[in-house]
Write an enzyme that holds these catalytic residues in place. Structure first.
Site, mmCIF file in Angstrom:
data_model
loop_
_atom_site.group_PDB
_atom_site.id
_atom_site.type_symbol
_atom_site.label_atom_id
_atom_site.label_comp_id
_atom_site.label_asym_id
_atom_site.label_seq_id
_atom_site.Cartn_x
_atom_site.Cartn_y
_atom_site.Cartn_z
ATOM 1 N N GLN A 175 0.835 -1.209 0.000
ATOM 2 C CA GLN A 175 0.000 0.000 0.000
ATOM 3 C C GLN A 175 0.866 1.255 0.000
ATOM 4 O O GLN A 175 0.606 2.206 -0.736
ATOM 5 C CB GLN A 175 -0.921 0.019 1.225
ATOM 6 C CG GLN A 175 -2.213 -0.734 1.037
ATOM 7 C CD GLN A 175 -3.145 -0.601 2.229
ATOM 8 O OE1 GLN A 175 -2.879 0.155 3.160
ATOM 9 N NE2 GLN A 175 -4.234 -1.337 2.210
ATOM 10 N N MET A 182 -11.960 -0.796 -0.442
ATOM 11 C CA MET A 182 -11.450 -0.152 -1.656
ATOM 12 C C MET A 182 -11.591 1.359 -1.554
ATOM 13 O O MET A 182 -10.752 2.114 -2.066
ATOM 14 C CB MET A 182 -12.210 -0.688 -2.877
ATOM 15 C CG MET A 182 -11.549 -0.365 -4.202
ATOM 16 S SD MET A 182 -9.909 -1.090 -4.345
ATOM 17 C CE MET A 182 -8.935 0.351 -4.720
ATOM 18 N N GLY A 183 -12.619 1.810 -0.860
ATOM 19 C CA GLY A 183 -12.831 3.248 -0.696
ATOM 20 C C GLY A 183 -11.655 3.945 -0.049
ATOM 21 O O GLY A 183 -11.138 4.947 -0.563
ATOM 22 N N ASP A 184 -11.196 3.405 1.091
ATOM 23 C CA ASP A 184 -10.076 4.087 1.759
ATOM 24 C C ASP A 184 -8.760 3.848 1.030
ATOM 25 O O ASP A 184 -7.865 4.683 1.052
ATOM 26 C CB ASP A 184 -9.991 3.705 3.247
ATOM 27 C CG ASP A 184 -9.552 2.285 3.496
ATOM 28 O OD1 ASP A 184 -8.364 1.994 3.306
ATOM 29 O OD2 ASP A 184 -10.385 1.461 3.917
ATOM 30 N N GLN A 185 -8.643 2.708 0.329
ATOM 31 C CA GLN A 185 -7.387 2.412 -0.362
ATOM 32 C C GLN A 185 -7.182 3.267 -1.613
ATOM 33 O O GLN A 185 -6.055 3.610 -1.964
ATOM 34 C CB GLN A 185 -7.337 0.923 -0.732
ATOM 35 C CG GLN A 185 -7.167 0.008 0.477
ATOM 36 C CD GLN A 185 -7.369 -1.460 0.134
ATOM 37 O OE1 GLN A 185 -7.012 -1.905 -0.953
ATOM 38 N NE2 GLN A 185 -7.953 -2.220 1.038
ATOM 39 N N HIS A 216 -10.818 3.767 8.437
ATOM 40 C CA HIS A 216 -9.615 4.204 7.724
ATOM 41 C C HIS A 216 -9.899 5.343 6.745
ATOM 42 O O HIS A 216 -8.993 6.101 6.393
ATOM 43 C CB HIS A 216 -9.011 3.040 6.932
ATOM 44 C CG HIS A 216 -8.370 1.989 7.783
ATOM 45 N ND1 HIS A 216 -8.804 0.682 7.783
ATOM 46 C CD2 HIS A 216 -7.345 2.035 8.655
ATOM 47 C CE1 HIS A 216 -8.058 -0.019 8.629
ATOM 48 N NE2 HIS A 216 -7.168 0.778 9.162
#
EC number: 6.5.1.4
Length: 352
Positions: free
Chosen positions: A102, A293-296, A318
């Site tokens: 990440q 997936m939203g925070d990533q 997150h």
């Protein structure tokens, strides 16, 4: 020299702040001081896994660092130029390969050429994205933005022994496209991978069967779930371990993922049902991206060429934390319209 100051105990207060801050530091060239690292955790400070994530980013950008040791609650990270090339990282435990990546894939956007990294550690471990999710959901969305991020799994690694090996290749994009993906469209397919290592093949088969039954009943579609097993005597894994990752795709190319891990004493059917029920629940929100997936994806949209808007199946803790960190580094505004744990719409407006 002025440092961007980040309070590591803010919001969710875990390793995510550290990974995002270090990745953003390398990407923007802005030095950063992070203090109160994991201050509210039972064992505060840098863990083995976090230490290796910072070191991996430091290696690709020739950063000068202070405070890099286990248990440290404060670090200073002064990045240099991000360099393409081949790198190797051995986390040395079942520490998460995908969490380490990440931070690296964020930094690699600024590289002067492709970054190739072989990482050893855990590929399918608790509290982190399984490698099959990383390949089939995360990399899929980055590709939509114009960022080519490829993973090859040479060996899986589970808790507690680890030993997984993943080769990652990141090609720095000239620009990142914004994303518009609010609502999940018409369901076109559900696919997945059910695996087991150092276990009888029926474990992976039962996981897949249990998941398939729920998906067919609740969604009216027959999923395509690949079974991954290894014959006794020719199984290279340290294992044992098992897991299943599912992803649903709509007619607009949106994907929502769900996953579950096997554990000692947890029947394979329970593992399969857990992942399938999670997927069904997320799809019923009608939003285009799952909460993880939203925070990533948020940090990548902060440097995109234009405004982005996306819907998430739920606000993960997150997400606001990542928004706060990103806003420290870039002239960007992030608006989250929804409460924690509930579906929401997120707007990302780069102002640079």
């Amino acid at each position: 020299m002025s440092l961007i100051e980040i309070d590591g105990s803010y919001g969710e207060g875990g390793g995510q702040i550290l990974r995002t801050a270090v990745g953003m530091s390398a990407l923007t060239g802005e030095p950063v001081r992070i203090y109160n690292i994991r201050a509210n955790r039972p064992r505060p400070g840098l863990s083995h896994q976090h230490l290796h994530a910072v070191k991996a980013v430091a290696e690709i950008c020739d950063a000068e660092c202070e405070g890099l040791e286990i248990g440290s609650t404060e670090i200073v990270f002064e990045p240099g130029k991000v360099k393409g090339g081949e790198y190797e990282v051995d986390i040395g435990t079942a520490g998460s390969v995908t969490l380490l990546l990440q931070a690296v894939k964020l930094a690699a956007i600024a590289a002067d050429g492709p970054v190739e990294m072989e990482v050893r550690g855990g590929t399918d471990v608790k509290w982190s994205p399984p490698v099959d999710y990383e390949i089939n959901v995360n990399a899929h969305y980055l590709d939509r933005l114009g960022y080519r991020y490829e993973l090859e799994v040479l060996r899986r690694g589970h808790y507690p022994r680890g030993g997984g090996i993943v080769r990652a290749r990141m090609e720095p994009p000239k620009r990142l496209k914004p994303l518009e993906a609010v609502k999940f469209g018409e369901l076109e397919s559900v696919r997945g991978i059910s695996h087991c290592v150092r276990l009888p093949p029926h474990v992976a088969e039962r996981q897949a069967k249990a998941a398939s039954e729920i998906i067919e009943r609740e969604l009216g579609i027959r999923p395509e779930i690949e079974i991954e097993t290894y014959p006794k005597g020719r199984d290279p894994h340290l294992g044992p371990g098992s897991g299943i990752v599912l992803w649903a795709e709509d007619d607009q190319g949106n994907r929502i993922g769900a996953d579950a891990l096997g554990e000692k004493g947890k029947p394979a059917e329970v593992v399969g049902r857990e992942a399938a029920e999670q997927l069904v629940q997320r799809l019923r929100t009608g939003m285009a991206l799952d909460e993880h997936m939203g925070d990533q994806i948020l940090p990548f949209l902060a440097i995109a060429d234009g405004e982005s808007v996306f819907g998430v199946t739920g606000v993960d803790p997150h997400l606001p934390t990542n928004a706060w960190v990103v806003e420290k580094f870039l002239p960007v505004s992030v608006e989250i319209r929804g409460k924690e744990g509930e579906p929401a719409t997120v707007e990302v407006r780069p102002e640079g």
